[in-house]
Motif scaffolding. Structure first.
Motif, PDB file in Angstrom:
ATOM      1  N   ASP A 135       0.822  -1.213   0.000  1.00  0.00           N
ATOM      2  CA  ASP A 135       0.000   0.000   0.000  1.00  0.00           C
ATOM      3  C   ASP A 135       0.856   1.264   0.000  1.00  0.00           C
ATOM      4  N   PHE A 136       2.050   1.172   0.564  1.00  0.00           N
ATOM      5  CA  PHE A 136       2.940   2.330   0.629  1.00  0.00           C
ATOM      6  C   PHE A 136       3.942   2.375  -0.531  1.00  0.00           C
ATOM      7  N   GLY A 137       3.764   1.516  -1.524  1.00  0.00           N
ATOM      8  CA  GLY A 137       4.642   1.525  -2.689  1.00  0.00           C
ATOM      9  C   GLY A 137       5.995   0.906  -2.448  1.00  0.00           C
ATOM     10  N   LEU A 138       6.087  -0.009  -1.479  1.00  0.00           N
ATOM     11  CA  LEU A 138       7.383  -0.551  -1.076  1.00  0.00           C
ATOM     12  C   LEU A 138       7.638  -1.973  -1.575  1.00  0.00           C
ATOM     13  N   LEU A 139       6.739  -2.528  -2.382  1.00  0.00           N
ATOM     14  CA  LEU A 139       6.968  -3.832  -2.998  1.00  0.00           C
ATOM     15  C   LEU A 139       7.116  -3.641  -4.499  1.00  0.00           C
ATOM     16  N   THR A 140       8.346  -3.817  -4.991  1.00  0.00           N
ATOM     17  CA  THR A 140       8.641  -3.696  -6.413  1.00  0.00           C
ATOM     18  C   THR A 140       9.602  -4.803  -6.809  1.00  0.00           C
ATOM     19  N   ASP A 141       9.988  -4.803  -8.086  1.00  0.00           N
ATOM     20  CA  ASP A 141      10.942  -5.824  -8.529  1.00  0.00           C
ATOM     21  C   ASP A 141      12.366  -5.527  -8.066  1.00  0.00           C
ATOM     22  N   LYS A 142      12.543  -4.422  -7.314  1.00  0.00           N
ATOM     23  CA  LYS A 142      13.845  -4.131  -6.707  1.00  0.00           C
ATOM     24  C   LYS A 142      13.742  -4.153  -5.187  1.00  0.00           C
ATOM     25  N   SER A 143      12.714  -4.839  -4.668  1.00  0.00           N
ATOM     26  CA  SER A 143      12.521  -4.943  -3.216  1.00  0.00           C
ATOM     27  C   SER A 143      12.980  -6.292  -2.709  1.00  0.00           C
ATOM     28  N   VAL A 144      13.627  -6.273  -1.532  1.00  0.00           N
ATOM     29  CA  VAL A 144      13.992  -7.492  -0.820  1.00  0.00           C
ATOM     30  C   VAL A 144      13.478  -7.359   0.604  1.00  0.00           C
ATOM     31  N   MET A 145      12.664  -8.304   1.018  1.00  0.00           N
ATOM     32  CA  MET A 145      12.100  -8.301   2.363  1.00  0.00           C
ATOM     33  C   MET A 145      12.696  -9.457   3.164  1.00  0.00           C
ATOM     34  N   ALA A 146      13.284  -9.116   4.294  1.00  0.00           N
ATOM     35  CA  ALA A 146      13.972 -10.120   5.102  1.00  0.00           C
ATOM     36  C   ALA A 146      12.994 -10.948   5.916  1.00  0.00           C
ATOM     37  N   HIS A 147      13.321 -12.213   6.058  1.00  0.00           N
ATOM     38  CA  HIS A 147      12.653 -13.176   6.942  1.00  0.00           C
ATOM     39  C   HIS A 147      11.360 -13.710   6.337  1.00  0.00           C
ATOM     40  N   CYS A 148      10.241 -12.997   6.482  1.00  0.00           N
ATOM     41  CA  CYS A 148       8.971 -13.381   5.852  1.00  0.00           C
ATOM     42  C   CYS A 148       8.452 -14.725   6.358  1.00  0.00           C
ATOM     43  N   ASN A 149       8.720 -15.053   7.603  1.00  0.00           N
ATOM     44  CA  ASN A 149       8.350 -16.376   8.121  1.00  0.00           C
ATOM     45  C   ASN A 149       6.858 -16.615   8.203  1.00  0.00           C
ATOM     46  N   PHE A 150       6.066 -15.552   8.310  1.00  0.00           N
ATOM     47  CA  PHE A 150       4.634 -15.727   8.489  1.00  0.00           C
ATOM     48  C   PHE A 150       3.837 -15.331   7.252  1.00  0.00           C
ATOM     49  N   LEU A 151       4.464 -15.373   6.073  1.00  0.00           N
ATOM     50  CA  LEU A 151       3.725 -15.177   4.841  1.00  0.00           C
ATOM     51  C   LEU A 151       2.677 -16.269   4.665  1.00  0.00           C
ATOM     52  N   ASP A 152       1.535 -15.893   4.064  1.00  0.00           N
ATOM     53  CA  ASP A 152       0.572 -16.910   3.657  1.00  0.00           C
ATOM     54  C   ASP A 152       0.510 -16.935   2.131  1.00  0.00           C
ATOM     55  N   GLU A 153      -0.399 -17.740   1.592  1.00  0.00           N
ATOM     56  CA  GLU A 153      -0.455 -17.911   0.140  1.00  0.00           C
ATOM     57  C   GLU A 153      -0.753 -16.588  -0.577  1.00  0.00           C
ATOM     58  N   ASP A 154      -1.627 -15.762  -0.013  1.00  0.00           N
ATOM     59  CA  ASP A 154      -1.938 -14.475  -0.645  1.00  0.00           C
ATOM     60  C   ASP A 154      -0.727 -13.548  -0.629  1.00  0.00           C
ATOM     61  N   ASP A 155       0.007 -13.541   0.495  1.00  0.00           N
ATOM     62  CA  ASP A 155       1.223 -12.723   0.584  1.00  0.00           C
ATOM     63  C   ASP A 155       2.234 -13.162  -0.475  1.00  0.00           C
ATOM     64  N   ALA A 156       2.427 -14.478  -0.586  1.00  0.00           N
ATOM     65  CA  ALA A 156       3.406 -14.994  -1.549  1.00  0.00           C
ATOM     66  C   ALA A 156       2.995 -14.667  -2.972  1.00  0.00           C
ATOM     67  N   ALA A 157       1.713 -14.747  -3.276  1.00  0.00           N
ATOM     68  CA  ALA A 157       1.237 -14.390  -4.613  1.00  0.00           C
ATOM     69  C   ALA A 157       1.509 -12.919  -4.903  1.00  0.00           C
ATOM     70  N   LEU A 158       1.352 -12.064  -3.903  1.00  0.00           N
ATOM     71  CA  LEU A 158       1.657 -10.636  -4.061  1.00  0.00           C
ATOM     72  C   LEU A 158       3.150 -10.436  -4.320  1.00  0.00           C
ATOM     73  N   PHE A 159       3.991 -11.156  -3.590  1.00  0.00           N
ATOM     74  CA  PHE A 159       5.434 -11.075  -3.826  1.00  0.00           C
ATOM     75  C   PHE A 159       5.761 -11.489  -5.260  1.00  0.00           C
ATOM     76  N   ALA A 160       5.204 -12.603  -5.705  1.00  0.00           N
ATOM     77  CA  ALA A 160       5.493 -13.085  -7.053  1.00  0.00           C
ATOM     78  C   ALA A 160       5.012 -12.083  -8.103  1.00  0.00           C
ATOM     79  N   ARG A 161       3.852 -11.475  -7.869  1.00  0.00           N
ATOM     80  CA  ARG A 161       3.282 -10.532  -8.835  1.00  0.00           C
ATOM     81  C   ARG A 161       4.091  -9.247  -8.931  1.00  0.00           C
TER      82      ARG A 161
END
Length: 455
Positions: A266-292
């Protein structure tokens, strides 16, 4: 005569794909003046012997000694540079207490440029000695010492991606360690971005500014929005922590009513140049957003064992098309070595697949299809990291930077258990990954320049 800056002859291991290792026996690696691999030539190629002979005569030729092998340089996607000073301490307490009791007081000291220089110079040298040629760094809130880290990377030849950390929320950060206010945090971030871009003009291997909200609990909404806008304006990389622990993940759900991934987006912080550390509690929707969005996961297996309260199902997210690389997370992870973190990635994945509670039946104890092989862990430490950063690094292949480690399996006192030339090369590779120590890394090259050697 073909003119190259240097030509190396030797056997190399590099990732062909996530699951497959390319074994390049006795190949020629022809590196141009820009430090890029221009050609990789296999024995038996029509011009193999001619180029070898010409380059040997020119003095720009290097044949690896018996027992030496080439690996790509490692790409570390998560390093807290100031925390090098506390590595190996205080790993037995909860994350919130660790930050406030040990980490924030230490990071506050980096207002002192003398102290910062001492720590940062030692850290960059240590990472290079461990084969890390590219590192994605969190610095501190201090613009001047963050820029100093970039200058040290440029001088020592490491490809550094450096973030001046933003922590502007007075309710969530200690009085002694936070940005003065949101306006100052954003102004300092933009000034830092511009200064690093100027520095990059004279750094052959490249240094890069990174927009770096520490994590959502540290930042106001205004700061997060402003950082997203700055990243878009200057086309920078972005890094933060995402859904690391029960506490951090729960905090974001309480504040926004959604997971970290969607709040960051929502804040414009997920792009193809973003790296997010850890992500242990991602769910399927979160992962789909990362892939997209092309957002990558910086997987930190040693640190996760101490602070993340879970084991992340990396194999599942790779299968879903999420980019993943490996991170040391100094000092939440004690080791500066991605060899160590690759080993832990394999061990943690096996524990997730098999389960850890012996009171449960074996069929209910674990998460099926979670295991990683050492070949996959190597991919995460090299090619996966390069892909996560959208940079041509992490492979020994044409068009990639000559970022390489020369590993010697015969070093006295650190000799690997390899007996006889008939040992299959894939077995040799596995032994290198599991058993190598810094003593085995004889040379490290970045962008065609030698940046570390052991006599």
């Amino acid at each position: 005569m073909d003119k190259y800056a240097s030509v190396f002859q030797g056997t190399a291991f590099t990732s062909k794909s996530r699951r497959e290792i390319d074994i390049l026996r006795d190949h020629l690696f022809c590196v141009n003046d820009a430090g890029v691999i221009e050609r990789v030539i296999a024995p038996g190629a029509a011009d193999y012997e001619r180029i070898r002979a010409e380059q040997e005569a020119s003095g720009r030729f290097r044949r690896l000694a018996p027992g030496q092998y080439l690996l790509p340089g490692f790409v570390d996607l998560h390093v807290h540079a100031p925390q090098w000073a506390q590595s190996g301490t205080a790993l037995d307490i909860p994350l919130y207490d660790w930050l406030n009791t040990y980490t924030f007081p230490l990071e506050a000291r980096f207002a002192d440029l003398g102290f910062a220089r001492t720590v940062y110079e030692d850290l960059v040298s240590a990472l290079l000695a461990n084969g890390t040629t590219t590192a994605l760094y969190f610095a501190t809130i201090h613009k001047e010492s963050s820029l100093l880290l970039a200058e040290i990377c440029a001088a020592k030849g490491q490809r550094g991606l450096i973030g001046k950390v933003v922590m502007d929320d007075p309710e969530q950060n200690p009085d002694y360690y936070r940005d003065a206010d949101t306006k100052t945090a954003l102004e300092d971030t933009e000034a830092f971005i511009l200064a690093v871009k100027r520095l990059a003009e004279s750094a052959k291997q490249g240094v890069y500014p990174v927009v770096t909200p520490r994590f959502i609990p540290s930042c106001t909404d205004e700061a997060l929005k402003g950082l997203g806008e700055l990243a878009a304006k200057h086309d920078t990389h972005i890094q933060s922590h995402c859904s690391e622990s029960d506490w951090a993940h729960g905090y974001v759900k309480d504040r926004f009513g959604k997971h970290d991934a969607f709040a960051l987006h929502d804040f414009g912080l997920l792009t193809d140049k973003s790296v997010m550390a850890h992500c242990n509690f991602l769910d399927e929707d979160d992962a789909a957003l990362f892939a997209r969005t092309g957002t990558a996961i910086g997987h930190c297996p040693i640190s996760n064992a101490y602070f993340a309260n879970s084991v992340i199902p990396i194999a599942r997210w790779l299968d879903r098309g999420v980019e993943v690389g490996l991170g040391s997370d100094l000092s939440g992870g004690f080791s500066p070595s991605l060899f160590d973190n690759a080993r832990q990635a394999v061990m943690s994945s096996r524990m997730l697949e098999d389960g850890v509670n012996p009171a449960l039946p074996a069929s209910e104890r674990g998460v099926p299809e979670s295991r990683l092989t050492i070949d996959e862990a190597f991919y995460l430490a090299t090619a996966g990291g390069g892909e996560s950063l959208s940079l041509p690094v992490g492979r020994l292949a044409e068009g990639y930077a000559w970022d390489a480690q020369i590993v010697d399996v015969t070093v006295p006192g650190a000799k690997l258990p390899i007996f006889g030339e008939e040992e299959p090369l894939h077995d040799v590779f596995q032994k290198i990954l599991y058993l190598s120590r810094p003593e085995n890394i004889r040379e490290v090259w970045v962008q065609g320049e030698k940046v570390h050697s052991r006599s």
